[in-house]
Design a protein around this motif. Structure first.
Motif, PDB file in Angstrom:
ATOM      1  N   UNK A  78       0.822  -1.231  -0.052  1.00  0.00           N
ATOM      2  CA  UNK A  78       0.109   0.091  -0.044  1.00  0.00           C
ATOM      3  C   UNK A  78       1.080   1.282   0.013  1.00  0.00           C
ATOM      4  N   UNK A  79       0.819   2.188  -0.953  1.00  0.00           N
ATOM      5  CA  UNK A  79       1.732   3.207  -1.122  1.00  0.00           C
ATOM      6  C   UNK A  79       0.910   4.695  -0.605  1.00  0.00           C
ATOM      7  N   UNK A  80       1.557   5.443  -0.099  1.00  0.00           N
ATOM      8  CA  UNK A  80       1.053   6.802   0.316  1.00  0.00           C
ATOM      9  C   UNK A  80       1.964   7.614  -0.227  1.00  0.00           C
ATOM     10  N   UNK A  81       1.296   8.838  -0.981  1.00  0.00           N
ATOM     11  CA  UNK A  81       1.914   9.803  -1.671  1.00  0.00           C
ATOM     12  C   UNK A  81       2.561  10.812  -0.460  1.00  0.00           C
ATOM     13  N   UNK A 108      10.207   6.764 -13.551  1.00  0.00           N
ATOM     14  CA  UNK A 108       9.532   8.027 -13.116  1.00  0.00           C
ATOM     15  C   UNK A 108      10.375   9.113 -12.666  1.00  0.00           C
ATOM     16  N   UNK A 109      11.705   8.325 -12.075  1.00  0.00           N
ATOM     17  CA  UNK A 109      12.773   9.381 -11.345  1.00  0.00           C
ATOM     18  C   UNK A 109      12.186   9.859 -10.189  1.00  0.00           C
ATOM     19  N   UNK A 110      11.316   9.124  -9.473  1.00  0.00           N
ATOM     20  CA  UNK A 110      10.664   9.677  -8.190  1.00  0.00           C
ATOM     21  C   UNK A 110      11.262   8.826  -7.158  1.00  0.00           C
ATOM     22  N   UNK A 127       7.347   9.833  -3.316  1.00  0.00           N
ATOM     23  CA  UNK A 127       7.593  11.258  -3.172  1.00  0.00           C
ATOM     24  C   UNK A 127       6.892  11.883  -4.452  1.00  0.00           C
ATOM     25  N   UNK A 128       5.956  12.849  -4.407  1.00  0.00           N
ATOM     26  CA  UNK A 128       5.157  13.197  -5.253  1.00  0.00           C
ATOM     27  C   UNK A 128       5.975  14.006  -6.372  1.00  0.00           C
TER      28      UNK A 128
END
Length: 128
Positions: A78-81, A108-110, A127-128
């Motif tokens: 489960x991922x949170x931004x 995405x290079x995030x 990370x957004x």
């Protein structure tokens, strides 16, 4: 099929009070509704993120273990931004929650990292 969005994620925990503390007091999700279902000997806690219903947290008297790490078969995590991954990691560490090293998504290079809930469920900060 006309799917609109994901409505919620259901999580079954082994220690209701520890998981409730983790998701509410450490991650900051907002309790919407809590109930005890006597016939199932089960708690159900509905949680929101930024006023949007996202998680149903359940407890049951007997629950089997499940392999739980990001590369296990089944629901991966489960991922949170988040806006700032270092700030978020620092807040987790202040709450006694360890994270993996920050990784870089090659597409995405995030930046992202993984951590676990009290039952070892893999959770991600992205990370957004």
């Amino acid at each position: 099929m006309n799917l609109k969005r994901i409505h919620h994620i259901a999580i079954i925990c082994s220690d209701y009070e520890a998981s409730k503390d983790f998701y509410v007091n450490k991650l900051g999700l907002e309790p919407i509704r809590e109930m005890y279902r006597e016939e199932r000997q089960s708690y159900k806690l509905d949680l929101a993120l930024k006023w949007e219903y996202v998680i149903e947290l359940f407890s049951f008297a007997e629950v089997p273990d499940r392999p739980s790490y990001p590369e296990a078969r089944g629901l991966r995590h489960l991922a949170f931004e988040v806006d700032d991954i270092e700030e978020s990691i620092s807040e987790l560490k202040r709450n006694g929650i360890e994270t993996e090293e920050i990784r870089l998504d090659p597409y995405t290079e995030k930046r992202f990292t993984f951590f676990q809930d009290p039952d070892g469920l893999p959770l991600e900060l992205y990370e957004k």
